[in-house]
Design an enzyme around this catalytic site. Structure first.
Site, PDB file in Angstrom:
ATOM      1  N   HIS A 135       0.865  -1.181   0.000  1.00  0.00           N
ATOM      2  CA  HIS A 135       0.000   0.000   0.000  1.00  0.00           C
ATOM      3  C   HIS A 135       0.900   1.229   0.000  1.00  0.00           C
ATOM      4  CE1 HIS A 135      -2.785   2.984   1.775  1.00  0.00           C
ATOM      5  NE2 HIS A 135      -3.776   2.203   1.395  1.00  0.00           N
ATOM      6  N   ASP A 212       2.987  -4.594   7.667  1.00  0.00           N
ATOM      7  CA  ASP A 212       1.718  -3.886   7.546  1.00  0.00           C
ATOM      8  C   ASP A 212       0.616  -4.936   7.613  1.00  0.00           C
ATOM      9  OD1 ASP A 212      -0.633  -2.724   6.666  1.00  0.00           O
ATOM     10  OD2 ASP A 212       0.206  -1.866   4.834  1.00  0.00           O
ATOM     11  N   LYS A 238     -10.720  -1.222  10.195  1.00  0.00           N
ATOM     12  CA  LYS A 238     -10.831  -2.406   9.334  1.00  0.00           C
ATOM     13  C   LYS A 238     -11.124  -3.655  10.160  1.00  0.00           C
ATOM     14  CE  LYS A 238      -7.382  -0.485   6.133  1.00  0.00           C
ATOM     15  NZ  LYS A 238      -8.282   0.065   5.107  1.00  0.00           N
TER      16      LYS A 238
END
Length: 419
Positions: A135, A212, A238
């Site tokens: 990302h 991550d 999330k």
């Protein structure tokens, strides 16, 4: 929440699943005259009523600023905030509470490591290994550091299925390698990376690794001690919790050696104009008033997930992903981008001759929420030679009826453009 075990079996009845979905009040809304089909969980998942209620209880009966006060509300708020930290410690298997740092989210956590570790220990000519699957939040901070320090970034390639080439990764290491940044799960493709093996390879070269975990924590059991990662980051929003709160795990000896990312109140032991002495962990990295309500809501989300069980969630979502993949792969003119055999419940797809933004707009008219664009993962789009994709991402409250609605929606989109 109703009889959890019965919900996550092949024999789960629609009624049983409806009981679980009822825990999420937003799933009952309508978009125009259509029922909401929420398939944008990789961007942000929804909150169960238990988390909403916990936030309201804190705000109405417990709210105060934490630490450094002796009055009742402050003591209660402090206790609840630190209880949330302990829940996160156990959730990810950290050895000590002080290894759990509250941040504003995964991006903030990665930036904390870049500033606190990278700016202190990475020098001119050093190399940082990243992957094609990252990302932007695990690319841009390291680019900023490399530009500042005169360091270099090396990138692990992927194959046509969206899987990292581990042999190529091994060959990137040399005497100049100082750091590895690696996603546990690709947000754009759903690929689950073999991070345990990759961490071990880095450690053979004496190189620390940041993971991550934003897309992994909602779907997979994470044990940072078993993984032996040096840093691990993820976000509450999330993970069925509030926005504006996340967590960074770091090995204590590395956190002790790092410089603080932000200065201010609560991260200090003492301050004079001659010298500041920093506070002990974890407070050294938590300057100012933290998002107290959000942290407590994060803890409530962890409680909710623990009742269900990550193993139950993973098995259910795997079955849902298999069903959705079979349905979409069978559709003419539709191509799935990223076909790793080891995935979480994410499907990125393109439809021949139709831009993903048009796909998202037309699906929205059917009440179907998907994410369109490059998903803050432009190197992946470049690798597959597409400008963007439409991404359907599932959670345990999604079901096969919603997959069927997505498939019907895609057919409707194709019919519009066939006219």
């Amino acid at each position: 929440m109703k009889s959890v075990e019965a919900l996550f079996t092949p024999q789960a009845t629609p009624t049983a699943m409806q009981h679980l979905r009822a825990d999420f009040p937003i799933l009952g809304i309508r978009v125009g005259d259509k029922p909401l089909v929420y398939l944008d969980n990789a961007a942000s998942s929804q909150m169960p009523q238990a988390v909403i209620d916990r936030l309201v209880r804190y705000q109405t009966t417990q709210h105060a600023n934490i630490h450094r006060a002796v009055h009742h509300l402050s003591e209660v708020a402090t206790q609840e905030y630190e209880n949330a930290r302990r829940k996160l410690q156990h959730f990810m298997g950290a050895r000590e509470e002080k290894e759990v740092i509250f941040t504003s989210g995964t991006t903030d956590s990665i930036n904390l490591v870049m500033h606190g570790y990278g700016r202190k220990f990475i020098q001119s000519g050093d190399e940082i290994i990243l992957t094609t699957l990252e990302h932007h939040s695990n690319i841009v901070p390291w680019q900023m550091l490399a530009e500042e320090k005169g360091a270099h970034i090396r990138v692990v390639p992927i194959n046509d299925s969206g899987e990292l080439l581990v042999e190529a990764y091994e060959k990137l290491f040399n005497s100049k390698t100082r750091f590895v940044g690696l996603s546990h799960v690709s947000n754009a493709l759903g690929t689950i990376n073999p991070i345990k093996d990759m961490i071990a390879i880095a450690h053979q070269h004496g190189v620390p690794v940041l993971i991550d975990g934003a897309q992994a924590a909602p779907h997979l059991q994470v044990d940072v001690q078993e993984l032996d990662c040096d840093f691990y980051a993820f976000s509450a929003h999330k993970l069925f919790g509030p926005t504006g709160i996340g967590v960074l795990y770091g090995k204590a000896h590395l956190l002790e050696a790092m410089q603080p990312y932000k200065g201010g109140g609560d991260m200090i032991a003492s301050v004079t104009f001659e010298k500041t002495i920093y506070n002990e962990l974890p407070y050294k990295f938590e300057a100012g008033t933290p998002p107290i309500a959000a942290a407590i809501g994060f803890g409530a989300a962890i409680d909710y997930l623990n009742q269900i069980g990550l193993d139950n969630i993973a098995a259910y979502e795997h079955d849902l992903l298999r069903y959705a993949t079979e349905q979409i792969q069978a559709m003419p003119g539709v191509r799935i981008i990223g076909n790793s055999l080891n995935k979480v419940a994410v499907i990125s797809f393109v439809i021949d001759g139709i831009h993903p933004h048009d796909v998202g707009t037309l699906l929205n008219q059917e009440g179907i929420a998907v994410r369109t664009g490059h998903h803050c993962a432009q190197p992946i789009m470049e690798r597959f030679k597409v400008p963007a994709t439409s991404r359907a991402s599932f959670a345990f409250y999604n079901n096969r009826d919603e997959v069927d609605a997505l498939v019907a929606g895609i057919r409707s989109v194709q019919k519009v453009f066939a006219l």
